[in-house]
Scaffold this active site. Structure first.
Site, PDB file in Angstrom:
ATOM      1  N   LYS A  55       0.887  -1.154  -0.039  1.00 20.11           N
ATOM      2  CA  LYS A  55      -0.100  -0.049   0.066  1.00 20.11           C
ATOM      3  C   LYS A  55       0.880   1.307   0.008  1.00 20.11           C
ATOM      4  O   LYS A  55       1.786   1.574   0.825  1.00 20.11           O
ATOM      5  CB  LYS A  55      -0.840   0.187   1.274  1.00 20.11           C
ATOM      6  CG  LYS A  55      -2.262   0.092   1.099  1.00 20.11           C
ATOM      7  CD  LYS A  55      -2.943  -0.201   2.386  1.00 20.11           C
ATOM      8  CE  LYS A  55      -4.194   0.269   2.365  1.00 20.11           C
ATOM      9  NZ  LYS A  55      -4.817   0.209   3.628  1.00 20.11           N
ATOM     10  N   VAL A  56       0.598   2.136  -1.087  1.00 20.63           N
ATOM     11  CA  VAL A  56       1.431   3.461  -0.994  1.00 20.63           C
ATOM     12  C   VAL A  56       0.325   4.566  -1.011  1.00 20.63           C
ATOM     13  O   VAL A  56      -0.798   4.444  -1.584  1.00 20.63           O
ATOM     14  CB  VAL A  56       2.453   3.298  -1.999  1.00 20.63           C
ATOM     15  CG1 VAL A  56       3.369   2.279  -2.161  1.00 20.63           C
ATOM     16  CG2 VAL A  56       1.560   3.598  -3.381  1.00 20.63           C
TER      17      VAL A  56
END
Ligand code: E4P
EC number: 2.2.1.2
Length: 214
Positions: free
Chosen positions: A84-85
């Site tokens: 997740k970014v």
């Protein structure tokens, strides 16, 4: 629409997994921090042993280099890990680099459809628009899901739309109606979704009739 659980709590994941409804799990730094003393890697690996589907683990770096480094490490923990970014230009850079290496990314903290379009173009596997947090500022969060779904369909984009920041069962229903691919739900909301007073009254009446039979 698939159902993910939005938690890092293993007990909640075990319980919801036993209902047979889970296709994945999302975590974030706040959810991880709630699990006092839990090791990040061990928690993600344990979740992956409980649920056979994408498990999101969030990077905390703000620069692309750092996100890529973290993402490459997370990817060694389990094949189902999705990195997740955030929806930032550094996040886009990280997604395109990780995607080139075959590492799947979930672009999180998405609050407008332009962010979703760019995330998809960078190679995101999942986009996470935050419905509840948009509602919180007095704007209709679900219209964000509708816009992204429409854009992705119209332009043949395969990035999955994950309805995030779900606050109540109606959000799940509306996400499904809007065409989201996934809704990630807090445990409490999933549990609440299966509760209805008429179901309880119906069970009571059936049992009473059964006991009173001749
Ligand atoms: C999902 O991936 C997000 O981490 C989550 O849904 C955020 O929800 P919140 O707005 O309730 O913190």
């Amino acid at each position: 629409m698939q159902i993910y659980l939005d938690t890092a709590n293993l007990e909640e994941i075990r319980t919801a997994a036993s209902w047979g409804v889970l296709s994945g799990v999302t975590t974030n730094p706040s959810l991880m921090a709630k699990e006092k003393g839990a090791d990040f890697r061990a928690t993600i690996q344990e979740i992956a042993s409980l649920v056979d589907g994408p498990i999101s683990a969030e990077a905390i770096s703000l620069d692309a280099e750092g996100m890529v480094r973290e993402g490459q490490e997370f990817a060694t923990w389990h094949p189902n890990v999705v990195v997740k970014v955030p929806s930032t230009t550094e996040g886009l850079k990280a997604v395109s680099r990780l995607a080139r290496d075959g590492i799947r990314c979930n672009v999180t903290l998405c609050f407008n459809a332009a962010q979703a379009l760019l995330a998809a173009r960078a190679g995101a596997f999942i986009i996470s628009p935050f419905v509840g947090r948009v509602d919180d500022i007095g704007v209709d969060g679900m219209s964000l899901i509708r816009e992204i779904v429409q854009i992705y369909r119209q332009h043949h984009i395969s990035t999955l739309v994950l309805s995030a920041s779900i606050r109540h069962p109606r959000h799940i229903v509306e996400s499904a109606l809007a065409g989201a691919d996934i809704a990630t739900c807090p445990f409490k909301v999933l549990e609440q979704s299966m509760k209805h007073p008429l179901t309880d009254i119906g069970i009571e009446r059936f049992l009473a009739d059964w006991k009173a039979r001749q």
